[in-house]
Design a protein around this motif. Structure first.
Motif, PDB file in Angstrom:
ATOM      1  N   HIS A 240       0.809  -1.225   0.000  1.00  0.00           N
ATOM      2  CA  HIS A 240       0.000   0.000   0.000  1.00  0.00           C
ATOM      3  C   HIS A 240       0.842   1.274   0.000  1.00  0.00           C
ATOM      4  N   ASN A 241       1.999   1.218  -0.632  1.00  0.00           N
ATOM      5  CA  ASN A 241       2.790   2.429  -0.778  1.00  0.00           C
ATOM      6  C   ASN A 241       2.215   3.289  -1.892  1.00  0.00           C
ATOM      7  N   VAL A 242       2.406   4.594  -1.790  1.00  0.00           N
ATOM      8  CA  VAL A 242       1.981   5.515  -2.836  1.00  0.00           C
ATOM      9  C   VAL A 242       3.180   6.375  -3.228  1.00  0.00           C
ATOM     10  N   PHE A 243       3.265   6.695  -4.520  1.00  0.00           N
ATOM     11  CA  PHE A 243       4.441   7.407  -5.024  1.00  0.00           C
ATOM     12  C   PHE A 243       4.027   8.345  -6.142  1.00  0.00           C
ATOM     13  N   GLU A 244       4.433   9.603  -6.013  1.00  0.00           N
ATOM     14  CA  GLU A 244       4.206  10.591  -7.051  1.00  0.00           C
ATOM     15  C   GLU A 244       5.530  10.808  -7.764  1.00  0.00           C
ATOM     16  N   CYS A 245       5.612  10.382  -9.014  1.00  0.00           N
ATOM     17  CA  CYS A 245       6.863  10.458  -9.768  1.00  0.00           C
ATOM     18  C   CYS A 245       7.063  11.891 -10.256  1.00  0.00           C
ATOM     19  N   THR A 246       8.087  12.559  -9.751  1.00  0.00           N
ATOM     20  CA  THR A 246       8.359  13.940 -10.143  1.00  0.00           C
ATOM     21  C   THR A 246       9.791  14.122 -10.657  1.00  0.00           C
ATOM     22  N   TYR A 247      10.747  13.630  -9.910  1.00  0.00           N
ATOM     23  CA  TYR A 247      12.146  13.709 -10.343  1.00  0.00           C
ATOM     24  C   TYR A 247      12.939  12.699  -9.530  1.00  0.00           C
ATOM     25  N   GLY A 248      14.146  12.416  -9.969  1.00  0.00           N
ATOM     26  CA  GLY A 248      14.978  11.470  -9.248  1.00  0.00           C
ATOM     27  C   GLY A 248      16.108  10.968 -10.109  1.00  0.00           C
ATOM     28  N   ARG A 249      16.636   9.824  -9.748  1.00  0.00           N
ATOM     29  CA  ARG A 249      17.757   9.221 -10.487  1.00  0.00           C
ATOM     30  C   ARG A 249      17.495   7.733 -10.638  1.00  0.00           C
ATOM     31  N   LYS A 250      17.804   7.214 -11.813  1.00  0.00           N
ATOM     32  CA  LYS A 250      17.735   5.775 -12.059  1.00  0.00           C
ATOM     33  C   LYS A 250      19.055   5.312 -12.657  1.00  0.00           C
ATOM     34  N   ARG A 251      19.425   4.100 -12.276  1.00  0.00           N
ATOM     35  CA  ARG A 251      20.687   3.534 -12.736  1.00  0.00           C
ATOM     36  C   ARG A 251      20.385   2.359 -13.666  1.00  0.00           C
ATOM     37  N   PHE A 252      21.028   2.380 -14.822  1.00  0.00           N
ATOM     38  CA  PHE A 252      20.793   1.372 -15.843  1.00  0.00           C
ATOM     39  C   PHE A 252      22.087   0.619 -16.154  1.00  0.00           C
ATOM     40  N   SER A 253      21.914  -0.616 -16.589  1.00  0.00           N
ATOM     41  CA  SER A 253      23.016  -1.406 -17.145  1.00  0.00           C
ATOM     42  C   SER A 253      22.592  -1.805 -18.549  1.00  0.00           C
ATOM     43  N   HIS A 254      23.175  -1.138 -19.550  1.00  0.00           N
ATOM     44  CA  HIS A 254      22.741  -1.339 -20.927  1.00  0.00           C
ATOM     45  C   HIS A 254      23.675  -2.303 -21.649  1.00  0.00           C
ATOM     46  N   PRO A 255      23.129  -3.241 -22.426  1.00  0.00           N
ATOM     47  CA  PRO A 255      23.984  -4.243 -23.079  1.00  0.00           C
ATOM     48  C   PRO A 255      24.945  -3.653 -24.111  1.00  0.00           C
ATOM     49  N   LEU A 256      24.652  -2.468 -24.637  1.00  0.00           N
ATOM     50  CA  LEU A 256      25.526  -1.861 -25.646  1.00  0.00           C
ATOM     51  C   LEU A 256      26.553  -0.899 -25.057  1.00  0.00           C
ATOM     52  N   VAL A 257      26.152  -0.093 -24.092  1.00  0.00           N
ATOM     53  CA  VAL A 257      27.037   0.973 -23.619  1.00  0.00           C
ATOM     54  C   VAL A 257      27.364   0.874 -22.139  1.00  0.00           C
ATOM     55  N   GLY A 258      26.856  -0.138 -21.464  1.00  0.00           N
ATOM     56  CA  GLY A 258      27.195  -0.335 -20.064  1.00  0.00           C
ATOM     57  C   GLY A 258      26.391   0.520 -19.107  1.00  0.00           C
ATOM     58  N   ARG A 259      27.030   0.995 -18.070  1.00  0.00           N
ATOM     59  CA  ARG A 259      26.365   1.664 -16.950  1.00  0.00           C
ATOM     60  C   ARG A 259      25.975   3.103 -17.314  1.00  0.00           C
ATOM     61  N   LEU A 260      24.735   3.479 -16.964  1.00  0.00           N
ATOM     62  CA  LEU A 260      24.264   4.849 -17.100  1.00  0.00           C
ATOM     63  C   LEU A 260      23.551   5.252 -15.813  1.00  0.00           C
TER      64      LEU A 260
END
Length: 318
Positions: A240-260
C-alpha cells in the motif's frame, strides 16, 4: 516529496471493482504495521503494558489513537471506513502519528474527502498525444524522452528512450506499458540496476493512478494482469505504498554501452492532466553522458519518434 493532487482513492475488490473504504482500512493498517512503539516515542510503561496484547508487528489501534489525540473508538471507526465526516485537522493528526510523508498524508486525506471532483478526462482524450508534444520529443537528440499516461501507459517515445528501455512498437497495445515491462519482462530486471526499488515505486505509481478513477477498465486490466502473473507485483501492491513520480535518479546497465546513471524529470503536459513528459539526462562530460551519446550513435536520425495512434481503441483486458 511534493504532495500529489487530490484524487478519489480506491483499491480493487474481489470482483474487480474498487472500494474506497477497503483501501482506507488497508492503507492505515499497513502504515501502522511498519512502525514500532519506540519509533514514535511511546514511553517504556505504555510499551510494557501493551506488549502482552501485541499479536502483530507494528502499532496497535490504541497507540495510534493516543498519539493522534482521538478516542480509540473514533480511530477504529476511521480505520473501518465508518466515519462520514472527518476534519482535516484530525486526519493530519493521524498522519503525524503514523509518520506519513507529504504524499502519503495527502493520499490519506483524499481517501476520506467527500468533496466532488471535476470529471476526469475521457479515456480516449487522455490517451491522445498532441502533435506539438510529439514534436517536442524529437528535440531531445541526446536524452531519452517519453510521455506516460494514466496507469503507466507509454503513449509516445523517442528512439533513444526505446533504446534505453524497450521497443514499444514490438509490443501488443495492451503491453505498451512501463509497469508491464518492469514486472513481466526479464530484461527489465537486468536493465535496472536497482530493480527492487524501481519496481516498488512503479507499483506505488499505479496505486496513485488507481485512486484517480476506481472504475477505469484499462487500469484495472493492468493491475489484474500483473496480480495474476507477477508474485513480486502482488508483494509490492500489498504494501500500500503511494508514489508521485516527479524527479529522481535511475541507474541502468545497458547491453551496448554499459552503466548509465541518469537523472529524470517528470513534467506535466499542459491541458492533458494524466500525461507526464519524462526526460532522462546526465551531466555534460560525465561517463553516463558519454554513454548516452554512444547509444544515440546507433540510432537512425530519420526515425527518432514513435507514438501510439490517435484512436479511441482501448487496450484489451487481461
Amino acid at each position: 516529496m511534493p504532495p500529489t493532487a487530490r484524487r478519489k482513492a480506491a483499491v480493487r475488490s474481489e470482483d474487480g471493482s474498487m472500494t474506497r473504504n477497503a483501501e482506507l482500512g488497508e492503507f492505515l493498517r499497513a502504515c501502522r504495521a511498519r512502525l514500532r512503539p519506540e519509533d514514535v516515542g511511546l514511553d517504556e510503561e505504555r510499551r510494557a503494558s501493551s506488549a502482552a496484547a501485541r499479536r502483530v508487528p507494528g502499532l496497535r489501534r490504541e497507540e495510534v489513537a493516543h498519539l493522534a489525540g482521538v478516542s480509540v473508538d473514533y480511530y477504529s471507526r476511521l480505520e473501518q471506513g465508518r466515519t462520514k465526516r472527518v476534519s482535516h485537522s484530525v486526519l493530519n493528526a493521524v498522519a503525524t502519528a503514523l509518520r506519513l510523508n507529504d504524499t502519503e498524508r495527502e493520499y490519506l486525506i483524499t481517501l476520506v474527502d467527500s468533496h466532488v471532483q471535476a470529471p476526469r478526462a475521457g479515456a480516449a482524450s487522455a490517451a491522445r498525444v498532441r502533435p506539438g508534444a510529439r514534436r517536442l520529443l524529437e528535440l531531445f537528440d541526446n536524452a531519452p524522452a517519453f510521455i506516460l499516461g494514466r496507469g503507466t501507459a507509454i503513449l509516445a517515445m523517442n528512439e533513444l528512450a526505446r533504446s534505453l528501455l524497450f521497443d514499444v512498437d514490438e509490443r501488443p497495445l495492451a503491453e505498451r506499458n512501463l509497469a508491464v515491462w518492469t514486472f513481466l519482462d526479464p530484461e527489465a530486471r537486468t536493465r535496472y540496476v536497482d530493480w527492487d526499488s524501481v519496481a516498488s515505486d512503479t507499483a506505488a505509481m499505479l496505486r496513485m493512478d488507481a485512486a484517480d478513477d476506481p472504475n477505469d477498465p484499462d487500469l484495472n486490466a493492468i493491475v489484474g494482469m500483473l496480480s495474476v502473473r507477477s508474485e513480486d507485483f502482488r508483494r509490492f501492491w500489498s504494501e500500500h505504498n503511494v508514489f508521485e513520480c516527479t524527479y529522481g535518479r535511475k541507474r541502468f546497465s545497458h547491453p551496448l554501452v554499459g552503466r548509465l546513471d541518469l537523472d529524470y524529470e517528470a513534467l506535466d503536459v499542459p491541458d492533458a492532466p494524466p500525461q507526464k513528459l519524462h526526460v532522462y539526462s546526465a551531466p555534460n562530460g560525465s561517463p553516463s553522458n558519454d554513454a548516452l551519446r554512444q547509444l544515440a550513435a546507433w540510432i537512425d536520425p530519420a526515425a527518432n519518434i514513435t507514438a501510439l495512434p490517435d484512436s479511441t481503441k482501448r487496450a484489451p483486458h487481461a
